[in-house]
Motif scaffolding. Sequence first.
Motif, PDB file in Angstrom:
ATOM      1  N   ILE A  48      82.134 -47.611  92.111  1.00  0.00           N
ATOM      2  CA  ILE A  48      82.815 -48.468  92.947  1.00  0.00           C
ATOM      3  C   ILE A  48      82.176 -48.673  94.327  1.00  0.00           C
ATOM      4  O   ILE A  48      82.143 -47.553  95.216  1.00  0.00           O
ATOM      5  CB  ILE A  48      84.254 -47.702  93.127  1.00  0.00           C
ATOM      6  CG1 ILE A  48      85.209 -47.330  92.000  1.00  0.00           C
ATOM      7  CG2 ILE A  48      85.259 -48.624  93.994  1.00  0.00           C
ATOM      8  CD1 ILE A  48      86.178 -46.426  92.184  1.00  0.00           C
ATOM      9  N   ALA A  49      81.932 -49.802  94.599  1.00  0.00           N
ATOM     10  CA  ALA A  49      81.226 -50.219  95.855  1.00  0.00           C
ATOM     11  C   ALA A  49      82.495 -50.440  96.890  1.00  0.00           C
ATOM     12  O   ALA A  49      83.164 -51.465  96.801  1.00  0.00           O
ATOM     13  CB  ALA A  49      80.463 -51.417  95.527  1.00  0.00           C
ATOM     14  N   THR A  50      82.511 -49.691  97.753  1.00  0.00           N
ATOM     15  CA  THR A  50      83.620 -49.577  98.892  1.00  0.00           C
ATOM     16  C   THR A  50      82.875 -50.055 100.318  1.00  0.00           C
ATOM     17  O   THR A  50      82.312 -49.269 100.607  1.00  0.00           O
ATOM     18  CB  THR A  50      84.525 -48.361  98.985  1.00  0.00           C
ATOM     19  OG1 THR A  50      84.677 -47.721  97.341  1.00  0.00           O
ATOM     20  CG2 THR A  50      85.606 -48.703  99.391  1.00  0.00           C
ATOM     21  N   ILE A  80      81.810 -44.966  96.229  1.00  0.00           N
ATOM     22  CA  ILE A  80      80.588 -44.797  97.181  1.00  0.00           C
ATOM     23  C   ILE A  80      80.981 -45.889  98.487  1.00  0.00           C
ATOM     24  O   ILE A  80      80.900 -47.011  98.301  1.00  0.00           O
ATOM     25  CB  ILE A  80      79.353 -45.131  96.897  1.00  0.00           C
ATOM     26  CG1 ILE A  80      78.897 -44.238  95.491  1.00  0.00           C
ATOM     27  CG2 ILE A  80      78.382 -44.865  97.948  1.00  0.00           C
ATOM     28  CD1 ILE A  80      79.087 -45.073  94.266  1.00  0.00           C
ATOM     29  N   PRO A  81      81.259 -45.106  99.698  1.00  0.00           N
ATOM     30  CA  PRO A  81      81.330 -45.889 101.004  1.00  0.00           C
ATOM     31  C   PRO A  81      79.947 -46.547 101.185  1.00  0.00           C
ATOM     32  O   PRO A  81      79.165 -45.730 101.353  1.00  0.00           O
ATOM     33  CB  PRO A  81      81.714 -44.929 102.187  1.00  0.00           C
ATOM     34  CG  PRO A  81      81.250 -43.613 101.571  1.00  0.00           C
ATOM     35  CD  PRO A  81      81.300 -43.642 100.023  1.00  0.00           C
ATOM     36  N   SER A  82      79.883 -47.913 101.295  1.00  0.00           N
ATOM     37  CA  SER A  82      78.525 -48.610 101.354  1.00  0.00           C
ATOM     38  C   SER A  82      78.423 -49.373 102.516  1.00  0.00           C
ATOM     39  O   SER A  82      79.235 -50.280 103.078  1.00  0.00           O
ATOM     40  CB  SER A  82      78.567 -49.345  99.993  1.00  0.00           C
ATOM     41  OG  SER A  82      78.757 -48.644  98.904  1.00  0.00           O
ATOM     42  N   GLY A  83      76.912 -49.403 103.017  1.00  0.00           N
ATOM     43  CA  GLY A  83      76.740 -50.398 104.193  1.00  0.00           C
ATOM     44  C   GLY A  83      75.314 -51.157 103.451  1.00  0.00           C
ATOM     45  O   GLY A  83      75.472 -52.109 103.134  1.00  0.00           O
ATOM     46  N   ASN A  84      74.204 -50.333 103.492  1.00  0.00           N
ATOM     47  CA  ASN A  84      73.102 -51.091 103.016  1.00  0.00           C
ATOM     48  C   ASN A  84      72.898 -50.606 101.543  1.00  0.00           C
ATOM     49  O   ASN A  84      71.832 -51.390 100.989  1.00  0.00           O
ATOM     50  CB  ASN A  84      71.950 -50.508 103.627  1.00  0.00           C
ATOM     51  CG  ASN A  84      70.729 -51.529 104.273  1.00  0.00           C
ATOM     52  OD1 ASN A  84      71.065 -52.543 104.371  1.00  0.00           O
ATOM     53  ND2 ASN A  84      69.528 -50.987 104.845  1.00  0.00           N
ATOM     54  N   PHE A  85      73.989 -50.068 100.968  1.00  0.00           N
ATOM     55  CA  PHE A  85      73.760 -49.852  99.448  1.00  0.00           C
ATOM     56  C   PHE A  85      72.371 -49.061  98.712  1.00  0.00           C
ATOM     57  O   PHE A  85      72.559 -49.029  97.677  1.00  0.00           O
ATOM     58  CB  PHE A  85      74.106 -51.089  98.714  1.00  0.00           C
ATOM     59  CG  PHE A  85      75.409 -51.830  98.659  1.00  0.00           C
ATOM     60  CD1 PHE A  85      76.373 -51.802  97.725  1.00  0.00           C
ATOM     61  CD2 PHE A  85      75.895 -52.426 100.077  1.00  0.00           C
ATOM     62  CE1 PHE A  85      77.585 -52.039  97.789  1.00  0.00           C
ATOM     63  CE2 PHE A  85      77.206 -52.947 100.097  1.00  0.00           C
ATOM     64  CZ  PHE A  85      77.974 -52.760  98.960  1.00  0.00           C
ATOM     65  N   GLY A  86      72.196 -48.344  99.603  1.00  0.00           N
ATOM     66  CA  GLY A  86      70.918 -47.430  99.099  1.00  0.00           C
ATOM     67  C   GLY A  86      71.581 -46.194  98.285  1.00  0.00           C
ATOM     68  O   GLY A  86      70.989 -45.805  97.442  1.00  0.00           O
ATOM     69  N   ASN A 118      81.026 -47.273 111.499  1.00  0.00           N
ATOM     70  CA  ASN A 118      79.836 -48.168 112.067  1.00  0.00           C
ATOM     71  C   ASN A 118      78.695 -47.949 111.132  1.00  0.00           C
ATOM     72  O   ASN A 118      77.704 -48.685 111.130  1.00  0.00           O
ATOM     73  CB  ASN A 118      79.421 -47.871 113.527  1.00  0.00           C
ATOM     74  CG  ASN A 118      79.153 -46.288 113.609  1.00  0.00           C
ATOM     75  OD1 ASN A 118      79.898 -45.168 113.627  1.00  0.00           O
ATOM     76  ND2 ASN A 118      77.835 -46.014 113.660  1.00  0.00           N
ATOM     77  N   ALA A 119      78.287 -46.873 110.325  1.00  0.00           N
ATOM     78  CA  ALA A 119      77.117 -46.617 109.263  1.00  0.00           C
ATOM     79  C   ALA A 119      77.172 -47.752 108.439  1.00  0.00           C
ATOM     80  O   ALA A 119      76.167 -48.012 108.151  1.00  0.00           O
ATOM     81  CB  ALA A 119      76.976 -45.375 109.082  1.00  0.00           C
ATOM     82  N   MET A 120      78.291 -48.269 108.052  1.00  0.00           N
ATOM     83  CA  MET A 120      78.373 -49.155 107.257  1.00  0.00           C
ATOM     84  C   MET A 120      78.520 -50.695 107.667  1.00  0.00           C
ATOM     85  O   MET A 120      78.896 -51.575 107.036  1.00  0.00           O
ATOM     86  CB  MET A 120      79.680 -49.028 106.474  1.00  0.00           C
ATOM     87  CG  MET A 120      79.679 -47.907 105.660  1.00  0.00           C
ATOM     88  SD  MET A 120      81.052 -46.854 105.044  1.00  0.00           S
ATOM     89  CE  MET A 120      82.135 -48.343 104.672  1.00  0.00           C
TER      90      MET A 120
END
Length: 434
Positions: A271-273, A246-252, A300-302
């Motif tokens: 997988i937190a990527t 999972i491509p992750s930023g705020n991790f929702g 940028n969304a991450m």
Amino acid sequence: MKFYSTNNKNAKVDLKEAVTQGLAPDNGLYMPETIPVLPKEFFDSIHTQSFQEIAFTVADALLGKDVPADELKRIVNHTIQFEAPIVEVDDHAYALELFHGPTLAFKDFGARFMSQLLGYFAKQQNQEIVILVATSGDTGSAVANGFLGVKGTRVVVLYPSGKVSDIQEKQFTTLGQNVTALEVAGTFDDCQRLVKQAFLDETLRAKYFLTSANSINIARLIPQSFYYFYAYAQVKEKGKPVVFSIPSGNFGNLTGGLLAKRMGLPVHKFIATTNANDVVPEYLKTTVFNPRPSKQTISNAMDVGNPSNFVRMLDFFGQDYSKLSTDIRGYAFSDDDTRAAMRHVYASNDYILDPHGAVGYLGLVKYLEESGEDVTGIFLETAHPAKFKEVVEETLAKPIEIPQPLQKFMQQPKQTVAIKSDFEGFKAFLLNNL
């Protein structure tokens, strides 16, 4: 179903309060008190069911005692009017395409579900619900379009000036009606801080019925579990363990996957990527969580330096690092890595990744190389490549066609209000303009 605050398990509220509050009064995030495990029969036949049928079963298990069945079915059917197909991209690597909704991003699922659920609750009260949402890209467009014209609601979107793509910006700054866009001189973390401060401000809370549509709201988390079940349904007959990257930023998004697993979905590993904003992969390596200002990247969304949903991740595992790190592996990649992956996948398979999906792909490839496991690997392709047209075209040296829904947004004039990143200025705007 009762929901408790991650800061106080004794502070319990019902679904309506959890959804309409968004953030708990003690600044915690709401979590379901109990998480039902779906029966074996559901998983035995899941591959024979439609996306809507699967989603309703999941939603009903969680919310069936709080929302009438016909209303919940209407909300689910409104949410899922488009597919989320699994597409083979490479050996053992499949893309879960989550960009077939109206704003061409995965956040359409959460925003559409939440808009209908909040609209349902808005009918039960006289006061307008004001939704404050901070965005680093796709959340703003999904929420603004999801709530556009929903009676009893008003949306205020905060976004960092110059740090979202032109197409993303157009999707939430051209709508008007019940949507207001605030262009903040700062970072996404500044926008998120302003929203959190607003929720805790007594003057604002006394005047307005405030809530959030960011992934801090439990109504965003629940529908983000739906497509994990549907992805599994599409690969179940391969008979191999399933790994999600999972491509992750705020991790929702990752937290939605954890909810699905707690409900019984047989996920072998998450997988937190991330991009250069690697506070969670760093935590997984060091046991130290060290939030810091976000760095600007091509994904940028991450670009999030202090992911809100990290507290939910910890809560799912009872604050136990050993359990969390057993289920979740973390990796981080640079912009150069991301571009290289985009070029490789296009050259070898004629498949165009957006920068976020490329980060997810890289995480999956690295995990497969390190583990050597024979699994079905799925990475989340979270947004259509055209939403990042300039980056994709520059990287692939290939023109990208803009889908018709995006072209319509690009033709409309931008309507924004520029504000600084100080809370008093933001507060004054709300008091004087809502």
